[in-house]
Scaffold this motif. Sequence first.
Motif, PDB file in Angstrom:
ATOM      1  N   CYS A 105     103.482 -81.427   6.211  1.00  0.00           N
ATOM      2  CA  CYS A 105     104.520 -81.582   5.183  1.00  0.00           C
ATOM      3  C   CYS A 105     104.117 -80.909   3.879  1.00  0.00           C
ATOM      4  O   CYS A 105     104.933 -80.261   3.217  1.00  0.00           O
ATOM      5  N   VAL A 106     102.852 -81.055   3.496  1.00  0.00           N
ATOM      6  CA  VAL A 106     102.369 -80.409   2.270  1.00  0.00           C
ATOM      7  C   VAL A 106     102.431 -78.888   2.410  1.00  0.00           C
ATOM      8  O   VAL A 106     102.825 -78.174   1.482  1.00  0.00           O
ATOM      9  N   THR A 107     102.072 -78.379   3.597  1.00  0.00           N
ATOM     10  CA  THR A 107     102.141 -76.928   3.826  1.00  0.00           C
ATOM     11  C   THR A 107     103.569 -76.427   3.709  1.00  0.00           C
ATOM     12  O   THR A 107     103.835 -75.378   3.111  1.00  0.00           O
ATOM     13  N   VAL A 108     104.523 -77.184   4.264  1.00  0.00           N
ATOM     14  CA  VAL A 108     105.936 -76.814   4.150  1.00  0.00           C
ATOM     15  C   VAL A 108     106.363 -76.768   2.690  1.00  0.00           C
ATOM     16  O   VAL A 108     107.076 -75.861   2.257  1.00  0.00           O
ATOM     17  N   CYS A 109     105.897 -77.757   1.907  1.00  0.00           N
ATOM     18  CA  CYS A 109     106.234 -77.771   0.477  1.00  0.00           C
ATOM     19  C   CYS A 109     105.695 -76.549  -0.238  1.00  0.00           C
ATOM     20  O   CYS A 109     106.375 -75.945  -1.075  1.00  0.00           O
ATOM     21  N   VAL A 110     104.461 -76.169   0.059  1.00  0.00           N
ATOM     22  CA  VAL A 110     103.846 -75.013  -0.604  1.00  0.00           C
ATOM     23  C   VAL A 110     104.627 -73.738  -0.293  1.00  0.00           C
ATOM     24  O   VAL A 110     104.939 -72.937  -1.179  1.00  0.00           O
ATOM     25  N   VAL A 111     104.954 -73.538   0.997  1.00  0.00           N
ATOM     26  CA  VAL A 111     105.710 -72.346   1.391  1.00  0.00           C
ATOM     27  C   VAL A 111     107.091 -72.338   0.740  1.00  0.00           C
ATOM     28  O   VAL A 111     107.552 -71.321   0.216  1.00  0.00           O
ATOM     29  N   ARG A 112     107.761 -73.495   0.749  1.00  0.00           N
ATOM     30  CA  ARG A 112     109.093 -73.585   0.144  1.00  0.00           C
ATOM     31  C   ARG A 112     109.045 -73.309  -1.350  1.00  0.00           C
ATOM     32  O   ARG A 112     109.885 -72.593  -1.890  1.00  0.00           O
ATOM     33  N   ASP A 113     108.042 -73.876  -2.042  1.00  0.00           N
ATOM     34  CA  ASP A 113     107.945 -73.671  -3.490  1.00  0.00           C
ATOM     35  C   ASP A 113     107.707 -72.201  -3.832  1.00  0.00           C
ATOM     36  O   ASP A 113     108.242 -71.686  -4.818  1.00  0.00           O
ATOM     37  N   ARG A 114     106.925 -71.510  -3.018  1.00  0.00           N
ATOM     38  CA  ARG A 114     106.697 -70.083  -3.255  1.00  0.00           C
ATOM     39  C   ARG A 114     107.986 -69.287  -3.069  1.00  0.00           C
ATOM     40  O   ARG A 114     108.291 -68.387  -3.857  1.00  0.00           O
TER      41      ARG A 114
END
Length: 382
Positions: A105-114
């Motif tokens: 979930c954290v990885t998804v957030c990082v990719v989405r934020d970028r």
Amino acid sequence: MALPAWLDVRRLWQPAHAPALLVIPIALIVTVCVVDVLAPPHIHLGPLLVAAPAITVAFAGARTTAAMGALAVAAQVLIGVLRGVAGTANVQAQIAALIVVSAVCVTVCVVRDRREQQLHQVRSVAEAAQRVLLQPLPARAGPLRIAGLYIPAEAEAELGGDLYAAARTAHHSTRLLIGDVRGSGLSAISNTALLLGAFRAAAHRQATLPRLAVHLDAAFRWDTRQWRSPTEQDTVEDFATAVLLDIPDNDPVVHLISCGHPPPLILRGNRLIPLVPEASHLPIGFGGAFGIANYVIQTFPFEVGDLLLLYTDGVIEARSADGRFYPFTERAPQWTTDDPDELLRHLQADLLAHVDAHLDDDAAVVAIRRTASDPPPSDPAL
């Protein structure tokens, strides 16, 4: 003009606008802990804790999602300790699975934020391009009060095929252009920039509206066809419908040339008067080949207090979910007492409500009211 706040539903899901949403995963964690501890030994609700970081990722950033994942892991450990099963393989597997899901979930957030940051940069460039190409209309021009409205069909777009512009002339008049370029996408934006540039370069120099129309047509045809082969020139059609207007400061009239565009409207009190010319000329890109004599100026009264409305077909062809066209000519007289900016605010809200915030085509409107006197001549903007 930006979309009304009540239509921008996306803001409701942004953390800064909805911090109360964090209550949902926290309440879930607390509920699972309490129920699991109090439940009989054969009932295990710990696996439900995985929903906490999964829910958080929908509306929060990477740090908040990581914190919620850590809180869920801590809750799972607490449940195991209180129930005396922390050392069992089943509980340890649940903890490991929860850690893996939280990391994902954290990885998804990082990719989405970028990606959102990249989109923000792209939109910033688009907004800058819009300000350069579709420059805001002057609030005052001689005795005229002017306001413009542009609503793109695509929610993330900033500019399409509709356009408007204004220019002052040396003989104390204001010239305006409103138009609609055929097509969509980059080709339409390119042709929009071409037509706006040609108007701004020549509107104050050409002595008459017919000469200006010929200039715009020639510039448009030359630039859109100069690199095409003869075959492409016969099969690809680039053109723009448009209305050219000249409004003298000291004469209560409006002169116009219509090139296949919807007729302007005069709002005089509660009366709506369409300015339908005797002949509508060919669109820009088709008509100038016949020369200046092909363009005939039409003159209509434009008195003090009158409100002149220019618009594109994206307004009158906007459809509701059940297929009804927007009743522009019925709604516009309701706002005749408003100043141009206020009228366009009412129009924008009403139009977007009619189509449920989804336009099939770009829409542009210009509202012009003639006032009794000029602004002070010392104003450097004139």
